[in-house]
Design an enzyme around this catalytic site. Structure first.
Site, PDB file in Angstrom:
ATOM      1  N   LEU A 222       0.866  -1.173   0.000  1.00  0.00           N
ATOM      2  CA  LEU A 222       0.000   0.000   0.000  1.00  0.00           C
ATOM      3  C   LEU A 222       0.902   1.221   0.000  1.00  0.00           C
ATOM      4  CD1 LEU A 222      -2.758  -0.810   2.691  1.00  0.00           C
ATOM      5  CD2 LEU A 222      -2.993  -0.910   0.204  1.00  0.00           C
ATOM      6  N   ASP A 223       0.451   2.303  -0.633  1.00  0.00           N
ATOM      7  CA  ASP A 223       1.223   3.540  -0.634  1.00  0.00           C
ATOM      8  C   ASP A 223       1.430   4.039   0.792  1.00  0.00           C
ATOM      9  OD1 ASP A 223       1.063   3.423  -3.380  1.00  0.00           O
ATOM     10  OD2 ASP A 223      -0.456   5.006  -3.548  1.00  0.00           O
ATOM     11  N   LYS A 224       2.456   4.841   0.979  1.00  0.00           N
ATOM     12  CA  LYS A 224       2.764   5.418   2.291  1.00  0.00           C
ATOM     13  C   LYS A 224       1.539   6.087   2.910  1.00  0.00           C
ATOM     14  CE  LYS A 224       5.432   9.152   4.411  1.00  0.00           C
ATOM     15  NZ  LYS A 224       6.449  10.222   4.188  1.00  0.00           N
TER      16      LYS A 224
ATOM     17  N   ARG B 187      -5.452   6.187  -7.757  1.00  0.00           N
ATOM     18  CA  ARG B 187      -5.147   7.619  -7.797  1.00  0.00           C
ATOM     19  C   ARG B 187      -5.047   8.123  -9.234  1.00  0.00           C
ATOM     20  NH1 ARG B 187      -0.106   8.009  -3.699  1.00  0.00           N
ATOM     21  NH2 ARG B 187      -0.259  10.222  -4.258  1.00  0.00           N
TER      22      ARG B 187
END
Length: 237
Positions: A65-67, A166
């Site tokens: 998962l992204d930060k 996104r």
């Protein structure tokens, strides 16, 4: 940017949504990368030693998962489990549900985005762009609620590209609230409003999938409250 740091190993263990002999499902906090970057720094993997629960090795990431994305993150507890999880993710058999707050309001109530993605610039890290020569990327979406200038959208990615939701959301004119890469959010603005709400993992053949659901992080819950939205539970098998 503010974050939910710092975390201790005990804090991380308290965020477990599911635990069995094969895998763990964590509620990942927003603002913490899953592994160390080139410059090091705090990261989830550095805390995995506290999640052994009697096994000889640390668990390991089954996906990413992204930060700044919060929510359901799957870890494999040993090599055989990781191999199984890797096949499930690569074959698209893991069901993923994301909640996001986007800027704007779509005309339709639901839709499907089929837009190939590729890395946009070798100098910008994982910065993706729609590219007809890119990797096939498919995301389904539906509106959960609408408000003044914002909408709550449920996204279901059918492929697993980096930054897929996104980039796809921005592609259809609905950039995520707080997205500095695809939404042109100024520094010091709201945090990214993307949450891995639920995940369904068919880990054992002939058995129902393991389903986990992560509560909203504080910054997204505050936006929901301000908009008058109610985060009802996900329907599970």
């Amino acid at each position: 940017m503010a974050s939910d740091l710092p975390l201790s190993p005990d804090d991380l263990a308290a965020r477990l949504l599911h635990r069995d002999g094969l895998m763990l499902i964590l509620d990942k906090p927003a603002g913490l990368p899953v592994h160390a970057g080139p410059k090091g720094g705090p990261n989830l993997e550095a805390l995995f030693g506290g999640l052994r629960f009697g096994l000889p090795r640390d668990p390991a990431l089954a996906h990413r998962l992204d930060k700044d994305t919060s929510g359901c993150l799957v870890l494999g507890r040993h090599r055989k489990a990781l191999a199984k999880l890797g096949k499930l993710f690569s074959n698209g058999r893991v069901g993923k549900t994301y909640w996001a707050v986007v800027k704007g309001s779509p005309t339709d109530e639901a839709g499907r985005i089929e837009a190939p993605l590729s890395k946009r610039s070798p100098d910008r890290g994982w910065w993706m762009a729609v590219d007809p020569n890119g990797l096939p990327s498919v995301t389904e979406w539906r509106v959960k609620a609408r408000g003044d200038s914002l909408s709550w959208i449920e996204f279901t990615p059918l492929t697993g590209r980096t930054h897929q939701i996104r980039a796809h959301a921005a592609h259809i004119g609905l950039p995520l609230l707080g997205d500095p890469i695809y939404g042109s959010t100024p520094a010091g603005g709201p945090r990214l409003h993307l949450h891995a709400r639920a995940i369904s993992v068919p880990m054992r053949d002939g058995h129902p999938p393991i389903v986990a659901e992560a509560p909203l992080p504080a910054h997204i819950a505050e936006t929901f409250a301000a908009m008058g939205w109610s985060a009802e539970p996900i329907n599970t098998p």
